[in-house]
Design a protein around this motif. Structure first.
Motif, PDB file in Angstrom:
ATOM      1  N   ASN A 104       0.840  -1.212   0.000  1.00  0.00           N
ATOM      2  CA  ASN A 104       0.000   0.000   0.000  1.00  0.00           C
ATOM      3  C   ASN A 104       0.867   1.252   0.000  1.00  0.00           C
ATOM      4  OD1 ASN A 104      -2.460  -1.385  -0.035  1.00  0.00           O
ATOM      5  ND2 ASN A 104      -2.519  -1.541   2.193  1.00  0.00           N
ATOM      6  N   THR A 105       1.864   1.239  -0.853  1.00  0.00           N
ATOM      7  CA  THR A 105       2.816   2.344  -0.923  1.00  0.00           C
ATOM      8  C   THR A 105       2.818   2.931  -2.325  1.00  0.00           C
ATOM      9  OG1 THR A 105       4.225   1.410   0.793  1.00  0.00           O
ATOM     10  CG2 THR A 105       5.242   2.990  -0.710  1.00  0.00           C
ATOM     11  N   THR A 106       2.848   4.247  -2.398  1.00  0.00           N
ATOM     12  CA  THR A 106       2.980   4.921  -3.676  1.00  0.00           C
ATOM     13  C   THR A 106       4.243   5.768  -3.668  1.00  0.00           C
ATOM     14  OG1 THR A 106       1.870   6.311  -5.320  1.00  0.00           O
ATOM     15  CG2 THR A 106       1.609   6.942  -3.022  1.00  0.00           C
ATOM     16  N   TYR A 107       4.831   5.909  -4.838  1.00  0.00           N
ATOM     17  CA  TYR A 107       6.054   6.682  -5.004  1.00  0.00           C
ATOM     18  C   TYR A 107       5.826   7.765  -6.048  1.00  0.00           C
ATOM     19  CZ  TYR A 107       7.888   2.400  -2.918  1.00  0.00           C
ATOM     20  OH  TYR A 107       8.106   1.317  -2.102  1.00  0.00           O
ATOM     21  N   LEU A 108       6.546   8.853  -5.890  1.00  0.00           N
ATOM     22  CA  LEU A 108       6.574   9.883  -6.922  1.00  0.00           C
ATOM     23  C   LEU A 108       8.031  10.189  -7.222  1.00  0.00           C
ATOM     24  CD1 LEU A 108       4.757  11.729  -8.663  1.00  0.00           C
ATOM     25  CD2 LEU A 108       5.170  13.525  -6.971  1.00  0.00           C
ATOM     26  N   GLN A 109       8.483   9.694  -8.370  1.00  0.00           N
ATOM     27  CA  GLN A 109       9.841   9.984  -8.815  1.00  0.00           C
ATOM     28  C   GLN A 109       9.816  11.308  -9.559  1.00  0.00           C
ATOM     29  OE1 GLN A 109      12.807   8.246  -8.327  1.00  0.00           O
ATOM     30  NE2 GLN A 109      13.726  10.071  -9.254  1.00  0.00           N
ATOM     31  N   MET A 110      10.580  12.256  -9.070  1.00  0.00           N
ATOM     32  CA  MET A 110      10.584  13.600  -9.638  1.00  0.00           C
ATOM     33  C   MET A 110      11.967  13.900 -10.200  1.00  0.00           C
ATOM     34  SD  MET A 110       8.351  15.641  -6.750  1.00  0.00           S
ATOM     35  CE  MET A 110       9.640  15.507  -5.506  1.00  0.00           C
ATOM     36  N   ASN A 111      12.043  14.057 -11.509  1.00  0.00           N
ATOM     37  CA  ASN A 111      13.293  14.376 -12.186  1.00  0.00           C
ATOM     38  C   ASN A 111      13.207  15.754 -12.820  1.00  0.00           C
ATOM     39  OD1 ASN A 111      14.205  11.748 -11.575  1.00  0.00           O
ATOM     40  ND2 ASN A 111      13.320  10.940 -13.472  1.00  0.00           N
ATOM     41  N   SER A 112      14.344  16.291 -13.195  1.00  0.00           N
ATOM     42  CA  SER A 112      14.407  17.601 -13.859  1.00  0.00           C
ATOM     43  C   SER A 112      13.583  18.636 -13.106  1.00  0.00           C
ATOM     44  CB  SER A 112      13.915  17.482 -15.308  1.00  0.00           C
ATOM     45  OG  SER A 112      14.687  16.540 -16.025  1.00  0.00           O
ATOM     46  N   LEU A 113      13.791  18.686 -11.817  1.00  0.00           N
ATOM     47  CA  LEU A 113      12.988  19.576 -10.979  1.00  0.00           C
ATOM     48  C   LEU A 113      13.251  21.034 -11.304  1.00  0.00           C
ATOM     49  CD1 LEU A 113      13.211  17.534  -7.700  1.00  0.00           C
ATOM     50  CD2 LEU A 113      11.081  18.370  -8.697  1.00  0.00           C
ATOM     51  N   LYS A 114      12.182  21.829 -11.198  1.00  0.00           N
ATOM     52  CA  LYS A 114      12.233  23.260 -11.477  1.00  0.00           C
ATOM     53  C   LYS A 114      11.841  24.034 -10.223  1.00  0.00           C
ATOM     54  CE  LYS A 114      10.517  22.347 -16.172  1.00  0.00           C
ATOM     55  NZ  LYS A 114       9.453  22.666 -17.153  1.00  0.00           N
ATOM     56  N   PRO A 115      12.253  25.282 -10.113  1.00  0.00           N
ATOM     57  CA  PRO A 115      11.848  26.085  -8.944  1.00  0.00           C
ATOM     58  C   PRO A 115      10.336  26.131  -8.758  1.00  0.00           C
ATOM     59  CG  PRO A 115      13.633  27.170 -10.098  1.00  0.00           C
ATOM     60  CD  PRO A 115      13.234  25.998 -10.955  1.00  0.00           C
ATOM     61  N   GLU A 116       9.595  26.105  -9.858  1.00  0.00           N
ATOM     62  CA  GLU A 116       8.131  26.157  -9.743  1.00  0.00           C
ATOM     63  C   GLU A 116       7.520  24.863  -9.214  1.00  0.00           C
ATOM     64  OE1 GLU A 116       9.995  26.917 -12.419  1.00  0.00           O
ATOM     65  OE2 GLU A 116       9.011  26.302 -14.303  1.00  0.00           O
ATOM     66  N   ASP A 117       8.330  23.836  -9.030  1.00  0.00           N
ATOM     67  CA  ASP A 117       7.853  22.606  -8.388  1.00  0.00           C
ATOM     68  C   ASP A 117       7.884  22.728  -6.859  1.00  0.00           C
ATOM     69  OD1 ASP A 117       9.625  20.808 -10.914  1.00  0.00           O
ATOM     70  OD2 ASP A 117       7.447  21.117 -10.802  1.00  0.00           O
ATOM     71  N   THR A 118       8.446  23.810  -6.358  1.00  0.00           N
ATOM     72  CA  THR A 118       8.519  24.008  -4.919  1.00  0.00           C
ATOM     73  C   THR A 118       7.123  24.079  -4.324  1.00  0.00           C
ATOM     74  OG1 THR A 118      10.644  25.146  -5.020  1.00  0.00           O
ATOM     75  CG2 THR A 118       9.259  25.591  -3.099  1.00  0.00           C
ATOM     76  N   ALA A 119       6.870  23.223  -3.339  1.00  0.00           N
ATOM     77  CA  ALA A 119       5.545  23.146  -2.709  1.00  0.00           C
ATOM     78  C   ALA A 119       5.589  22.121  -1.585  1.00  0.00           C
ATOM     79  CB  ALA A 119       4.492  22.731  -3.730  1.00  0.00           C
ATOM     80  N   VAL A 120       4.520  22.084  -0.817  1.00  0.00           N
ATOM     81  CA  VAL A 120       4.297  20.963   0.086  1.00  0.00           C
ATOM     82  C   VAL A 120       3.536  19.906  -0.698  1.00  0.00           C
ATOM     83  CG1 VAL A 120       3.262  20.159   2.231  1.00  0.00           C
ATOM     84  CG2 VAL A 120       4.265  22.455   2.115  1.00  0.00           C
ATOM     85  N   TYR A 121       4.067  18.699  -0.704  1.00  0.00           N
ATOM     86  CA  TYR A 121       3.460  17.597  -1.444  1.00  0.00           C
ATOM     87  C   TYR A 121       2.689  16.709  -0.470  1.00  0.00           C
ATOM     88  CZ  TYR A 121       5.916  18.831  -5.696  1.00  0.00           C
ATOM     89  OH  TYR A 121       6.351  19.492  -6.834  1.00  0.00           O
ATOM     90  N   TYR A 122       1.430  16.435  -0.825  1.00  0.00           N
ATOM     91  CA  TYR A 122       0.540  15.645   0.016  1.00  0.00           C
ATOM     92  C   TYR A 122       0.156  14.350  -0.695  1.00  0.00           C
ATOM     93  CZ  TYR A 122      -0.166  19.959   2.685  1.00  0.00           C
ATOM     94  OH  TYR A 122       0.011  21.084   3.441  1.00  0.00           O
ATOM     95  N   CYS A 123       0.197  13.281   0.052  1.00  0.00           N
ATOM     96  CA  CYS A 123      -0.281  11.994  -0.430  1.00  0.00           C
ATOM     97  C   CYS A 123      -1.765  11.864  -0.094  1.00  0.00           C
ATOM     98  CB  CYS A 123       0.525  10.886   0.247  1.00  0.00           C
ATOM     99  SG  CYS A 123      -0.002   9.217  -0.158  1.00  0.00           S
ATOM    100  N   ASN A 124      -2.482  11.182  -0.967  1.00  0.00           N
ATOM    101  CA  ASN A 124      -3.923  11.000  -0.810  1.00  0.00           C
ATOM    102  C   ASN A 124      -4.279   9.575  -1.212  1.00  0.00           C
ATOM    103  OD1 ASN A 124      -6.460  11.066  -2.860  1.00  0.00           O
ATOM    104  ND2 ASN A 124      -6.911  12.237  -1.013  1.00  0.00           N
ATOM    105  N   ALA A 125      -5.193   8.967  -0.453  1.00  0.00           N
ATOM    106  CA  ALA A 125      -5.624   7.607  -0.785  1.00  0.00           C
ATOM    107  C   ALA A 125      -7.140   7.493  -0.694  1.00  0.00           C
ATOM    108  CB  ALA A 125      -4.969   6.600   0.153  1.00  0.00           C
ATOM    109  N   ASP A 126      -7.712   6.866  -1.701  1.00  0.00           N
ATOM    110  CA  ASP A 126      -9.155   6.561  -1.750  1.00  0.00           C
ATOM    111  C   ASP A 126      -9.260   5.056  -1.502  1.00  0.00           C
ATOM    112  OD1 ASP A 126     -11.669   6.708  -4.424  1.00  0.00           O
ATOM    113  OD2 ASP A 126     -11.805   6.158  -2.316  1.00  0.00           O
ATOM    114  N   LEU A 127      -9.802   4.682  -0.351  1.00  0.00           N
ATOM    115  CA  LEU A 127      -9.737   3.269   0.002  1.00  0.00           C
ATOM    116  C   LEU A 127     -10.953   2.820   0.819  1.00  0.00           C
ATOM    117  CD1 LEU A 127      -8.805   3.602   3.176  1.00  0.00           C
ATOM    118  CD2 LEU A 127      -6.563   3.917   2.148  1.00  0.00           C
ATOM    119  N   VAL A 128     -11.023   1.520   1.038  1.00  0.00           N
ATOM    120  CA  VAL A 128     -12.088   0.918   1.834  1.00  0.00           C
ATOM    121  C   VAL A 128     -11.513   0.519   3.186  1.00  0.00           C
ATOM    122  CG1 VAL A 128     -13.743  -0.966   2.031  1.00  0.00           C
ATOM    123  CG2 VAL A 128     -13.340   0.126  -0.187  1.00  0.00           C
TER     124      VAL A 128
END
Length: 122
Positions: free
Chosen positions: A75-99
């Motif tokens: 039950n794990t998700t990954y986000l591989q982020m390459n070629s990062l730009k200054p505009e990618d700066t943010a707080v990143y939140y994980c979200n799950a739709d589940l039972v």
């Protein structure tokens, strides 16, 4: 009942890479989808990428640079982020739709992680 724990944020130079992880734990019967959203200061929270058992989606601004993946057994998700730009700066939140399956009830719900800061700067 359910917890989402994120990791992997940090400070990186433009053009660099980061890998975010998010694990959902608790009384989970089924996961419909997992996703990553981000929120920059003064901005609304926007969807970055979402993955289900059969498909994935990436918003246009990250296509070709970010990749969402999942380990269904964990039950794990990954986000591989390459070629990062200054505009990618943010707080990143994980979200799950589940039972959620409890001893006396079963229901579908959406959960959020606590967020992880990603800063792209030289």
């Amino acid at each position: 009942q359910v917890q989402l724990v994120e990791s992997g944020g940090g400070l990186v130079q433009p053009g660099g890479s980061l890998r975010l992880s998010c694990t959902a734990s608790g009384s989970i019967a089924k996961v419909y989808s997992m996703a990553w959203h981000r929120q920059a200061p003064g901005q609304q929270r926007d969807l970055v990428a979402r993955i289900t058992s059969s498909s994935s989606y990436h918003t246009d601004s990250v296509k070709g640079r970010f990749t969402i993946s999942t380990d269904n057994r964990e039950n794990t998700t990954y986000l591989q982020m390459n070629s990062l730009k200054p505009e990618d700066t943010a707080v990143y939140y994980c979200n799950a739709d589940l039972v959620v399956k409890l001893p006396n009830r079963i229901f579908r719900a959406e959960y959020w992680g606590q967020g992880t800061q990603v800063t792209v700067s030289s």
